[in-house]
Design an enzyme around this catalytic site. Structure first.
Site, mmCIF file in Angstrom:
data_model
loop_
_atom_site.group_PDB
_atom_site.id
_atom_site.type_symbol
_atom_site.label_atom_id
_atom_site.label_comp_id
_atom_site.label_asym_id
_atom_site.label_seq_id
_atom_site.Cartn_x
_atom_site.Cartn_y
_atom_site.Cartn_z
ATOM 1 N N ARG A 180 0.842 -1.202 0.000
ATOM 2 C CA ARG A 180 0.000 0.000 0.000
ATOM 3 C C ARG A 180 0.878 1.253 0.000
ATOM 4 N NH1 ARG A 180 -4.641 0.091 4.330
ATOM 5 N NH2 ARG A 180 -5.335 1.800 2.982
ATOM 6 N N CYS A 238 -1.119 5.807 9.213
ATOM 7 C CA CYS A 238 -1.483 4.509 8.629
ATOM 8 C C CYS A 238 -2.625 4.770 7.654
ATOM 9 C CB CYS A 238 -1.867 3.523 9.736
ATOM 10 S SG CYS A 238 -3.208 4.112 10.803
#
Length: 283
Positions: A180, A238
């Site tokens: 990611r 995050c």
């Protein structure tokens, strides 16, 4: 004071003269499910069996406010958060232990919020519920109302501009999975990639196969190798400020203070005007 506690240490404290308040924060990230598969229900898991005396706390409604421009898990309304903590029996002078189903992300979110709002004594059960070898109960306790009044902390919190500045002037860790960070896949947010200058530091590399944190010395070496050295300011983000809290907790175990960008990638990527970097290079 250590930020985590082992199951054996918790058992001793529960049997002692000043037992801690226990918060059960079982939660899983809501992503697309196969047809017919029911979503994770933390309360149902709690009702099926929890540590004796533990009170369930809902991450989505009590540790965060509604999703929106500030991300998928923005800071909660402090009135709602404080009421949830008092309902669970949390007082300013009472130690608090938080646990979840073992991943540690949700427990770390509660730990971070309590610390950020001024609670002086909160720890996370290392390894979560699977580490507990004692009995469980199914009845919901009714603790005496606590007196904890959360006050927003002045430090330890980053907004989008602060995160961008820290990526240039200090160290900003991206706690998501490497793919990611690199922008190879993005199952949730508008676009893949990372904040320019951020360093990839997947939070799952802070724990062993048993879900417990690596020894403090190993964590310190890991973060030092990634750039957290010489007193440079450190921040973490995050996807939505949950797994990032777990990385802040890991840094605390290693003896390193770090701030959390709660909006994280879900907020950053929602604004097309913000720059996005892709690939393994931080820039």
């Amino acid at each position: 004071m250590n930020a985590i506690i082992s199951a054996s240490e918790l058992a001793s404290e529960l049997a002692g003269p000043r037992p801690p308040v226990l918060l059960d924060v079982r939660w899983q990230l809501s992503v697309a499910k196969a047809a017919g598969e029911p979503p994770f229900d933390g309360r149902a898991e709690y009702e099926a069996g929890h540590l004796p005396g533990a009170v369930y706390v809902d991450l989505d409604s009590e540790l965060a406010s509604a999703p929106g421009e500030r991300g998928r898990h923005p800071l909660p309304d402090l009135g709602v958060f404080g009421a949830a903590m008092r309902r669970a029996g949390v007082s300013a002078g009472t130690p608090v232990i938080v646990y979840d189903g073992g991943q540690g992300w949700a427990a770390a979110r509660a730990w971070w919020l309590l610390r950020w709002t001024g609670h002086p004594d909160v720890r996370v059960l290392d390894g979560g519920l699977p580490s507990w070898e004692g009995p469980l109960e199914t009845s919901a306790p009714a603790p005496a109302e606590g007196d904890f009044e959360p006050v927003a902390g002045g430090a330890g919190l980053l907004d989008a501009d602060g995160a961008a500045a820290l990526a240039r002037a200090g160290v900003l860790f991206d706690a998501r999975a490497g793919e990611r960070y690199r922008g190879e896949v993005e199952p949730i947010d508008r676009v893949g990639g990372h904040i320019p200058g951020a360093v990839s530091a997947p939070t799952n590399e802070n724990v062993g196969a048993d879900g417990r944190f690596l020894p403090a010395e190993e964590l310190a070496e890991r973060f030092k190798a990634l750039g957290a050295a010489d007193g440079s300011p450190v921040g973490v983000y995050c996807g939505s400020g949950v797994s990032g809290a777990h990385e802040v907790l890991a840094l605390a175990v290693a003896g390193i203070d770090a701030a959390l960008y709660v909006g994280s990638w879900s907020e950053w990527s929602s604004d097309p005007s913000r720059p996005v970097a892709v690939g393994a290079d931080p820039q």
